[in-house]
Design a protein around this motif. Sequence first.
Motif, PDB file in Angstrom:
ATOM      1  N   ILE A   1      11.520  81.165 -62.644  1.00  0.00           N
ATOM      2  CA  ILE A   1      10.310  80.346 -62.695  1.00  0.00           C
ATOM      3  C   ILE A   1       9.204  81.133 -63.380  1.00  0.00           C
ATOM      4  O   ILE A   1       9.010  82.324 -63.129  1.00  0.00           O
ATOM      5  N   LEU A   2       8.459  80.456 -64.259  1.00  0.00           N
ATOM      6  CA  LEU A   2       7.313  81.080 -64.921  1.00  0.00           C
ATOM      7  C   LEU A   2       6.047  80.719 -64.166  1.00  0.00           C
ATOM      8  O   LEU A   2       5.804  79.552 -63.846  1.00  0.00           O
ATOM      9  N   SER A   3       5.225  81.733 -63.880  1.00  0.00           N
ATOM     10  CA  SER A   3       3.928  81.518 -63.242  1.00  0.00           C
ATOM     11  C   SER A   3       2.949  82.517 -63.845  1.00  0.00           C
ATOM     12  O   SER A   3       3.059  83.721 -63.612  1.00  0.00           O
ATOM     13  N   ALA A   4       1.993  82.028 -64.642  1.00  0.00           N
ATOM     14  CA  ALA A   4       1.052  82.894 -65.367  1.00  0.00           C
ATOM     15  C   ALA A   4      -0.371  82.452 -65.059  1.00  0.00           C
ATOM     16  O   ALA A   4      -0.722  81.285 -65.254  1.00  0.00           O
ATOM     17  N   ASN A   5      -1.198  83.389 -64.610  1.00  0.00           N
ATOM     18  CA  ASN A   5      -2.566  83.084 -64.192  1.00  0.00           C
ATOM     19  C   ASN A   5      -3.579  83.380 -65.287  1.00  0.00           C
ATOM     20  O   ASN A   5      -3.466  84.375 -66.015  1.00  0.00           O
ATOM     21  N   TYR A   6      -4.612  82.521 -65.363  1.00  0.00           N
ATOM     22  CA  TYR A   6      -5.709  82.676 -66.309  1.00  0.00           C
ATOM     23  C   TYR A   6      -7.017  82.382 -65.574  1.00  0.00           C
ATOM     24  O   TYR A   6      -7.072  81.458 -64.759  1.00  0.00           O
TER      25      TYR A   6
ATOM     26  N   ALA B   1       4.639  85.526 -70.684  1.00  0.00           N
ATOM     27  CA  ALA B   1       3.362  84.900 -71.027  1.00  0.00           C
ATOM     28  C   ALA B   1       2.261  85.942 -71.133  1.00  0.00           C
ATOM     29  O   ALA B   1       2.371  87.047 -70.581  1.00  0.00           O
ATOM     30  N   ASN B   2       1.196  85.590 -71.841  1.00  0.00           N
ATOM     31  CA  ASN B   2       0.021  86.473 -71.940  1.00  0.00           C
ATOM     32  C   ASN B   2      -0.858  86.304 -70.700  1.00  0.00           C
ATOM     33  O   ASN B   2      -2.065  86.045 -70.780  1.00  0.00           O
ATOM     34  N   SER B   3      -0.241  86.453 -69.564  1.00  0.00           N
ATOM     35  CA  SER B   3      -0.912  86.241 -68.273  1.00  0.00           C
ATOM     36  C   SER B   3      -2.051  87.231 -68.085  1.00  0.00           C
ATOM     37  O   SER B   3      -2.037  88.344 -68.613  1.00  0.00           O
ATOM     38  N   GLY B   4      -3.063  86.816 -67.294  1.00  0.00           N
ATOM     39  CA  GLY B   4      -4.176  87.695 -66.978  1.00  0.00           C
ATOM     40  C   GLY B   4      -5.357  87.571 -67.912  1.00  0.00           C
ATOM     41  O   GLY B   4      -6.372  88.263 -67.722  1.00  0.00           O
TER      42      GLY B   4
END
Length: 556
Positions: free
Chosen positions: A429-434, A338-341
């Motif tokens: 597991i996917l975990s992406a923060n925004y 993912a384009n996390s951050g």
Amino acid sequence: MNKLRLLLFGLSVLFLASCAKQSTPTGGPRDEDPPKLLNSNPIAESLNTKPETITLTFSEYIKLDNPSKGIVITPRIKKDEVEFTALKNVVSIKLNQDLEDSTTYVFDFQKSIVDISEENPAESLKLVFSTGNAIDSLSLSGKVNFYFPAAKPDYKDILVGIYPVGDTTDVLTAPPYYLSQVDTTGSFRITNIKNGSYLAYAWKETNGTLKAEYKSEDYDFMLDTLHLNGNIENITFNLSKADITPIRILRSSTFGQNYDIVVNRSPIEAKLGHENLGTEYFYTNADNRIRIYSTSSKPDSIPFNISLRDSVGFSKDSLIWAKFPESDRKPEKLTVSANSGKNFYRDLNVELKFNKPISKINTDSLYISYDTASVIAITESMMAFQDSAQRDILNIRLAIPDSISHEIFTVKAADSTFFDFENQVNETILSANYRKLKREGLADEISGTILNAKPPFIVQLLNSKNDLIQEQFLENSTAFSFKLVEPGTFKLRVVEDLNGNKRWDPSNFTQRKPAERVFYFYNAERQPNLVIRSGWSLQDQIIQASDPTGFKPEQK
């Protein structure tokens, strides 16, 4: 007694050897004076001379520092046959070849001759002589820029060269006839040129061949012919990379139940044609490999039209007969990133990339969390694949209401949320923060006008790391505006998108097509930085288009 004599003899030999060894004197003030030329043979500005060996005598002992690369000789000679030697205070250059008739030769020693003690280079040292009865005096000068400069542009090893019209060589095949090194400001000057017509080039020299390596070195070329019957000034070059290797298919073969097409370089466009593409057949395009996936094995070969296009404009159209046999090969595992951050204001844009086309998504295990107990469900209406025939990039878009005051939002996907056409699922597991930004913490606007160029334009807002933050395509306007910008230091970059394809096109030397022009905003201190704070609005910013490659308009 014999042992004593032997010992004294040995000490005497060591003493004499140490006295005979040439070394830098110790003590005394540091020598900061460069070596001075006392005389040369032939003497400067000599006429009607064809020396076999050139000698230069200096005021002190000297040595040569990489002379085969550092000494620039114009016009072109066979430099690999030249012998450079330094003995005490004399430099000898044995040419080992015949010089041309009625030609002015320039030996520009740059910093290749240094004193032996402190390595101070001889300053502004040139030797000019003619094999005819006159010294050629025409000159060519100008400036070299970069379309995509580093934070501190490095002009080291940038060369400018010209070739006579009719010469069978060019910048990609042989050293130029006349040559100059660019100085630390990007300026150049070629002197003592013979009257005639020439083609001009600039390039970054990294391997000592005195020609451009188009796969690895920045270069540029002038479309116009230089008709030198007087001095020409203010020539501009704009360097950029452009690999002109024509795109082609190297091989194609089955890979398990799938079919691979391998090309020699990454295409900027790769399109497949089949009536069941997007329903029964899907594909991915990664680096220089296109992989076609079938929803089931097939007993017969299946025809696909394939169209490839690279960044310099070369294209390749082919018909491929693909096979999709039954296979015991274990499929690759499905991965997702993912384009996390990323930071956002109101509208959250999530991009998920997969290594294979996705067949199904379990939305029950795909959601957004913003505290320990609160979630936002991700529905099908929020999702869209970037390309329905590839299904390997998934965009998720939704608006986060202002009533939710939390700062961090996390996109989560449990294992077995995503399924591909080989019946594989994501095992991790996917975990992406925004991070959601607050309105009061944003700058209002950066806006302005582009001068001395015509649309269409691609206007890009870059951060201090040259990451793309926002982008606008101006089809019929010269006015740009970026609203609600996060505070920071930015750059404004403009691509003059002549063909309107919404991307920068590099040059194509074989087609004599120049690169699309790229230029930047500069502040009052001639720096590309633009600083904006919370609540600020920077309006009426002017972006002056830089000079294109070639002559100034008044010189044409």
